[in-house]
Design an enzyme around this catalytic site. Structure first.
Site, PDB file in Angstrom:
ATOM      1  N   ASN A  44       0.853  -1.192   0.000  1.00 15.90           N
ATOM      2  CA  ASN A  44       0.000   0.000   0.000  1.00 15.90           C
ATOM      3  C   ASN A  44       0.885   1.236   0.000  1.00 15.90           C
ATOM      4  OD1 ASN A  44       0.654  -0.715   2.702  1.00 15.90           O
ATOM      5  ND2 ASN A  44      -1.048   0.467   3.520  1.00 15.90           N
ATOM      6  N   ILE A  45       0.458   2.219  -0.778  1.00 18.16           N
ATOM      7  CA  ILE A  45       1.211   3.465  -0.924  1.00 18.16           C
ATOM      8  C   ILE A  45       0.248   4.619  -0.652  1.00 18.16           C
ATOM      9  CG2 ILE A  45       2.655   4.882  -2.434  1.00 18.16           C
ATOM     10  CD1 ILE A  45       3.178   2.292  -4.088  1.00 18.16           C
ATOM     11  N   CYS A  55      -4.086   0.504  -2.616  1.00 17.50           N
ATOM     12  CA  CYS A  55      -3.933  -0.707  -1.798  1.00 17.50           C
ATOM     13  C   CYS A  55      -2.832  -1.596  -2.377  1.00 17.50           C
ATOM     14  CB  CYS A  55      -5.227  -1.505  -1.791  1.00 17.50           C
ATOM     15  SG  CYS A  55      -6.592  -0.705  -0.949  1.00 17.50           S
ATOM     16  N   GLU A  57      -2.909  -4.783  -2.971  1.00 16.71           N
ATOM     17  CA  GLU A  57      -3.391  -5.737  -3.984  1.00 16.71           C
ATOM     18  C   GLU A  57      -3.430  -5.090  -5.363  1.00 16.71           C
ATOM     19  OE1 GLU A  57      -4.702  -4.929  -1.095  1.00 16.71           O
ATOM     20  OE2 GLU A  57      -6.034  -6.483  -0.306  1.00 16.71           O
ATOM     21  N   CYS A  91     -10.563  -3.686  -4.321  1.00 22.21           N
ATOM     22  CA  CYS A  91      -9.578  -4.683  -4.781  1.00 22.21           C
ATOM     23  C   CYS A  91     -10.270  -5.973  -5.212  1.00 22.21           C
ATOM     24  CB  CYS A  91      -8.545  -4.944  -3.696  1.00 22.21           C
ATOM     25  SG  CYS A  91      -7.463  -3.521  -3.435  1.00 22.21           S
TER      26      CYS A  91
END
Ligand code: THU
Length: 129
Positions: A44-45, A55, A57, A91
Site C-alpha cells: 500500500n502506498i 492498496c 493488492e 480490490c
C-alpha cells in the site's frame, strides 16, 4: 499448475516491508501469481492527499497487467497489523476483472496458518460489462 501458497505468502510479507503507510500506520503487502507463473508484488502506498492511496493488492495487480499479464491465479495478502487481512471491496472488483478461469485463490494468514479461499467467496456476482 501446482501453486505454492507458502511462497506466495512469503512474497507478500516481504512486500509489506516496503509499505508507505505513515498516515494510517497500517502496512499491507500482496503477491499475485499470474497464469504464466510470474509473481508480482505490491504494497500500500499512501499520500498526503489521502484519497490518492493505493492498496497493496491493486499495486501488485497493476504491475502485472502493465507487464502484459492479465490472468490471476492467486493473490496472497499480508498485514503485520492484522491477522487474516481481507481485501477491500475495490480490490475484490479489480481481482474479478483479471481472474483466470472465472475464479482465483485468495490467501490470508490466521493464527492457525494459511486460509485459502476463492474470490467467489469474497465477491459473488461481481460486476462485468
Ligand atoms: N489497504 C490495503 O492495502 N489493502 C486492502 O485491501 C485494505 C486496505 C491499505 C490502504 C491504506 O493504506 C491502509 O490499508 C488503511 O486503510
Amino acid at each position: 499448475m501446482n501453486i505454492d501458497f507458502e511462497l506466495l505468502m512469503n512474497k507478500a510479507k516481504e512486500a509489506s516491508k516496503f509499505s508507505y503507510s505513515q498516515f494510517s500506520k497500517f502496512a499491507v503487502g500482496a503477491a499475485v501469481l499470474m497464469s504464466n507463473g510470474e509473481i508480482y508484488t505490491g504494497c500500500n502506498i499512501e499520500n498526503s492527499s489521502l484519497g490518492l492511496t493505493i492498496c497493496a493488492e491493486r499495486c501488485a495487480i497493476f504491475k502485472a497487467v502493465s507487464a502484459g499479464q492479465k490472468e490471476i491465479l492467486a493473490v496472497a495478502i499480508y498485514s503485520p497489523n492484522q491477522k487474516d487481512c481481507y481485501p477491500c471491496g475495490a480490490c475484490r472488483q479489480v481481482m474479478f476483472e483479471f481472474q483466470a478461469q472465472d475464479d482465483l485463490f485468495v490467501i490470508t494468514e490466521a493464527e492457525e496458518g494459511l486460509h485459502i479461499r476463492k474470490l467467489s467467496d469474497f465477491l459473488p456476482y461481481g460486476f462485468r460489462i
